[in-house]
Write a protein that holds these residues in place. Sequence first.
Motif, short mmCIF file in Angstrom:
data_model
loop_
_atom_site.label_atom_id
_atom_site.label_comp_id
_atom_site.label_asym_id
_atom_site.label_seq_id
_atom_site.Cartn_x
_atom_site.Cartn_y
_atom_site.Cartn_z
N PHE A 1 31.26 29.05 37.89
CA PHE A 1 30.72 30.09 38.76
C PHE A 1 30.10 29.47 40.00
N PHE B 1 29.69 30.11 31.55
CA PHE B 1 30.55 29.77 32.68
C PHE B 1 29.75 29.47 33.94
N LEU C 1 28.43 34.79 32.68
CA LEU C 1 28.55 34.05 33.94
C LEU C 1 27.39 33.08 34.11
#
Lengths: 153, 361
Positions: free
Chosen positions: A130, A126, A122
């Motif tokens: 996020f 990403f 995360l």
Amino acid sequence: MHLLVVWNPLARNTVTNAMFLVVTMLSISGLFILLQAFFMASVQVIVYAGAVMVLFLFVIMLLDLKVEHKRRLRLGSIFVGGILTLASVATFIQVLFGKDAPEEAAGDVVYVGSTSTLGKLLFTQFLLPFEVISVLLLAAMLGVILLSKKELK
Amino acid sequence: MTLAELLISTLKIVGLISVVLPLIAYSVVAERRISAAIQDRVGPNRVGPFGLLQPLADGVKFLLKEDFTPSYVNKVYFWMAPALAMIPSFVVFAVIPFGSMLFGEKMVVADLNVGILFTFAIVSLSVYGIVLAGYASNSKYPFLGGIRSSAQMISYEIAMGMSVIPLFMLTSDPVFFSQGLSESWNQFLMGTSDLNLSRIIAYQSGSFFDWLIFKQPLAFIIFLAAAFAETNRLPFDLPESETELVAGYHTEYSSMKFALFFLGEYAAMIAASSLMVVLFLGGWSLPLWGLDQPADNVFLGLLHIIIFFSKVSLFMVFFIWIRWTLPRFRYDQLMNLGWKRFLPLSLANIIVTAIWLWFKS
């Protein structure tokens, strides 16, 4: 799980509907457990079954919806809903038992369900999506505050 | 899962429940005796020596009383609610390490790597029992109790969840877990990851000052207060406040169904106490006389279990003591405390801990 989703709209009591949704959420977290994603399973229960649905119940109980009890089932919507459900069940059966059924996963599957793996992904790969989602949630929150403060102006 | 594993798990569950159920029964006696002492009364002392057989008498009374179901209730939920109030408190015990090793087995029913998240997930489900009881009773006071409890429990769950984050920031220290531990600990922790509850005990096992109650006092205070709110104990027992709502969500209940709510409350208190013992007081370990290592014989194993339940009992006495000391909060005070004090404080605690860890590294 399908049975739960199908039965849900047939119950005339809104609290029953909400409780069916809770059980559905719990079954979804069960699916995550089968996928070895324990973090996702716990978060599913904490966020949806534990918080969102309790708020739903809270609102339903505050509003005391009597109209729903009186509304009759419409034959047409039952028909359409039934066909859609049957179609999705058929798809599941085809995927699970059909010719193209996926093989058993090979031995060394990458284990992504663990909490630290998820956290690292995360905050590296990403990060942008996020952050975008966080901003979206923040905007929604501000919107709610603004709407509920309207009378105080 | 083989048959042997299944059997061992069953034995652990039966053993744990056979300890927890008497603990619940005797916390009720303790509550009555301690409240009596605080109010300068005698309390129940007639059944058995010092009133120690009182739980037996209470249980028989609850079972033999008429189980009255009012005609206007929603029957399905009315029957379901007491069970739903009771079950989550017991499920929480599944991930709590109540001892180190006994006969070569880890003394925890399910050694999950998401232990703490599992407990929060189950605790968040415990609100349904109360809300449904309030709804099913179909009368004013239980309904108000149910509504109050749903708002209260959601609010304090957030503060509770935020307050434990700094603990896991501290205990996910890779240097400590690669060098700071003895051989038996390393063997004990094999295959666990950061959110496992045994790891947090390992982190605290060194000395008294490694206990997280000293390293994170703010987190402890917030968690403690939130635990009172989650278990509906005074000073936060708004869902059942006798002076305003008769008895809140269980006004319409009688006999064993009422007893289930009652036992559920005490089971939740014991679950919360066990969680606090594990998170803040070093769990089953004691940094004295070599009790800080996982046990290698039966004697030490049993001693660890006894240490754990003694710490839990201390917390139970504290719960009871607070109940008979503080007056009840007003509802707006309760909400203010949860949202405007505890939540920002716990967020600040996370940031301060993060900065401190950053400086240290």
